[in-house]
Design an enzyme around this catalytic site. Structure first.
Site, short mmCIF file in Angstrom:
data_model
loop_
_atom_site.label_atom_id
_atom_site.label_comp_id
_atom_site.label_asym_id
_atom_site.label_seq_id
_atom_site.Cartn_x
_atom_site.Cartn_y
_atom_site.Cartn_z
CB SER A 67 -5.81 -14.62 39.98
OG SER A 67 -5.18 -14.14 38.82
CE LYS A 164 -3.64 -10.46 39.56
NZ LYS A 164 -4.00 -11.76 40.14
#
Length: 621
Positions: A67, A164
């Site tokens: 991701s 993230k």
């Protein structure tokens, strides 16, 4: 993306004075019991110290999925394209059952982002994800900053660590629109684009579109057009697909992958332009089999193709969905050498041009070595270029080779000369034009113009910005939403992708059916997180809400573990046995549940011998 934690600690050893260096003393019998006690105490102290440092200073994590690609790799395969030699990585975490880690399927092919050839990767070595170090004390001393790469406790599963990029700060409302992030302070004010404070951080995360030094010779020899060509541009508004090659303009050395223009006395100048010709699988089949090239080549818009996600088969035996979104934020790099101005040519200059929609942005290199930035909404009727800024000093010398990068990202123009960011006498940010959407000229979004001087160019490369997709959930309005009702930015990606060769039709379709994603204001100590691999990132845009939070997308400050600051062990690269190494023991292989997956052929999960991938031991930005 859940992270696997690995304990680590760092510190200087405590210096002790050896007995042989101590002052002479009377001989004393030392009991062995005291030695044993000291050893036990030393070991206990080391464990306590390691625990303290792990808890408060630094901790290592393993990235399991992709991701955050291409910034950080999860379980992946690295590929060198068999046709153009371009090197890229693909995600391989889909091969595994996430609950027990067993091998469920095999990735067989991967698409090269440079030439779009489909490579056989079934037997390529697989690598575990990057090992990273995380500063756990950073946010004890300072507030988190936008664009930090952060490890945090996933709000839905606090026992799971996610990683993230932080894009939203406390009190902000956030909008994902046309690939960019916009923020505003609460309910008041206007949305403004969220730029990287340091333009050099932008260079780290930009993604390759085309590298001309790695052109696919087999395809081009079969009749596929070169992407960089010297062309004649008609005065009327004709599609770049119809531009003809200029025999009196730029000359290409296709073997050396270089371009030059000599005897350049034309008062109107000459253009070298890039057109985004993407070969189809059918074109590749014809080229490889030496068949006539019957499929016509059409330039396309640059889209958000991410090679990390393009492999087959997926879990259902299909490739991922197409990447349909036009990316107007691009950069061009190259190696240049400029000759002196031709005598009597007062307008001698060199221009590097980037087109985005109705507007044209130019980097003009003057005969005095200064660089000027200017722009024009010429495709909207404003033909005159207006200056934005001029370099504070000369940055280009005549006769010498230099590297140049010209970038248009996040409504800001930047120039690097020999990897040094050029300082300008004014801000190089700008307000966007009133008209959005691609135009015909976006089929040729990059150009190099020369007038009145000789120019040599080589090593041309084009990059694009991350396109953040406006995917979201639709259940924020429910009193107690349990699961997310997912909605993508555009409901039929295949239909939109089919229009990439027709910019005006693409723009009309996008305007009619696409949307922005907006998120309510964050609390006083809450943050919004997104992954760099936007198409495959399970991030704050679409989190579920079984916990019944007021803001499903928010990460509280108390959940922040720390700031990722370094890749300390990317993975080892096997050698010998044609680069595959050896796996002599069953321990080297995956687990396979043959009862559930009888047709899955096992292969090594790691091999020996290997050497460290030292070039990726880098700071995370």
């Amino acid at each position: 993306m859940g992270l696997t934690a690995k304990s680590t600690w760092f510190g200087k050893g405590v210096a002790v004075q050896p007995a042989s260096m101590a002052a002479p003393q009377a001989k004393t019998r030392v009991r062995s019991g005291n030695d044993t006690r000291e050893v036990i105490e030393s070991i206990a102290f080391a464990f306590i110290l390691a625990f303290i440092l792990r808890t408060f200073l630094a901790e290592a994590f393993v990235i399991p999925t992709g991701s955050m690609a291409p910034t950080l790799y999860g379980r992946c395969k690295e590929v060198t394209c068999s046709q153009c030699s371009h090197q890229f990585a693909i995600g391989a975490s889909d091969e595994l059952n996430r609950s027990n880690g067993s091998l469920e399927m095999r990735i067989e092919t991967a698409t090269c982002p440079n030439c779009r050839f489909e490579n056989d990767v079934k037997d390529r070595p697989v690598f575990s994800g990057d090992r990273i170090l995380v500063n756990k004390w950073t946010y004890e001393l300072a507030k988190p900053s936008r664009w930090d790469v952060v490890v945090f406790k996933f709000p839905e599963e606090p026992e799971t660590n996610y990683i993230k990029r932080l894009v939203g700060l406390p009190g902000e409302m956030l909008r994902v629109w046309r690939g960019d992030i916009y923020v505003r302070p609460g309910l008041d004010g206007e949305y403004k684009i969220a730029r990287k404070d340091d333009p050099n951080k932008q260079r780290v995360i930009q993604q390759s579109v085309y590298d001309d030094t790695e052109a696919p010779r087999v395809l081009i020899d079969a009749g596929w057009p070169e992407r960089w060509q010297g062309v004649e541009i008609p005065a009327n508004d004709v599609s770049p697909a119809d531009w003809k090659e200029d025999p009196a303009g730029w000359k290409a050395d296709r073997k050396a992958r270089s371009f030059s223009i000599t005897g350049n006395d034309s008062q109107s100048g000459k253009w070298l332009r890039y057109r985004h010709y993407l070969p189809t699988p059918e074109a590749w089949n014809q080229a490889v089999e030496n068949q006539p090239m019957i499929f016509p080549a059409k330039p396309q818009l640059i889209a958000d193709f991410c090679s990390y996600n393009h492999y087959a088969p997926m879990g259902n035996g299909q490739r991922g969905e197409p990447d349909p979104y036009w990316v107007g934020d691009i950069a061009v790099t190259g190696k240049f050498r400029l000759g002196p101005p031709k005598e009597g040519n007062e307008n001698a200059n060199v221009i590097i041009e980037l087109t985005r929609g109705v507007r044209v942005y130019q980097c003009v290199i003057g005969t005095d070595g200064y660089v000027t930035l200017r722009m024009s909404d010429e495709l909207a009727g404003e033909e005159a270029f207006r200056p934005i800024a001029r370099s504070k000093s000369p940055v280009v010398a005549t006769g010498s080779w230099f590297n140049l990068e010209f970038a248009n990202f996040d409504q800001r123009l930047c120039v690097w000369i020999n990897d040094q960011l050029v300082e300008f006498d004014a801000e190089t940010t700008y307000a966007p034009p009133a008209l959005y959407g691609p135009q015909l000229r976006d089929l040729s979004p990059v150009g190099i113009f020369a007038q009145g001087r000789e120019v040599d160019v080589e090593e041309l490369r084009i990059f694009r910005d991350i396109y953040y997709r406006a995917d979201r959930d639709l259940s924020d309005g429910l009193a107690y939403p349990v699961t997310a009702v997912s909605l993508t930015e555009y409901s039929s990606p295949g239909r939109l992708a089919a229009l990439l060769s027709d910019p005006l039709a693409w723009g009309a379709e996008y305007e009619a059916h696409a949307f922005a994603a907006e998120f309510p204001a964050l609390g006083a100590d809450e943050y919004f997180m997104m992954g760099d691999n936007s198409p495959r990132s399970q991030d704050a845009r679409q989190w579920s809400n079984t916990r019944g939070a007021d803001r499903r997308h928010a990460v509280p400050g108390s959940a922040l573990v720390g700031k990722a600051f370094s890749i300390f062990w990317p993975h080892g690269v096997p050698f010998m046995n044609d680069g595959k190494g050896y796996a002599p023991l069953p321990f080297f292989y995956h687990k396979v549940n043959k009862a559930q997956n009888p047709d899955v052929e096992n292969y090594p999960r790691f091999s020996i011998p290997f050497y460290p991938q030292w070039w990726r031991w880098t700071r995370i930005r």
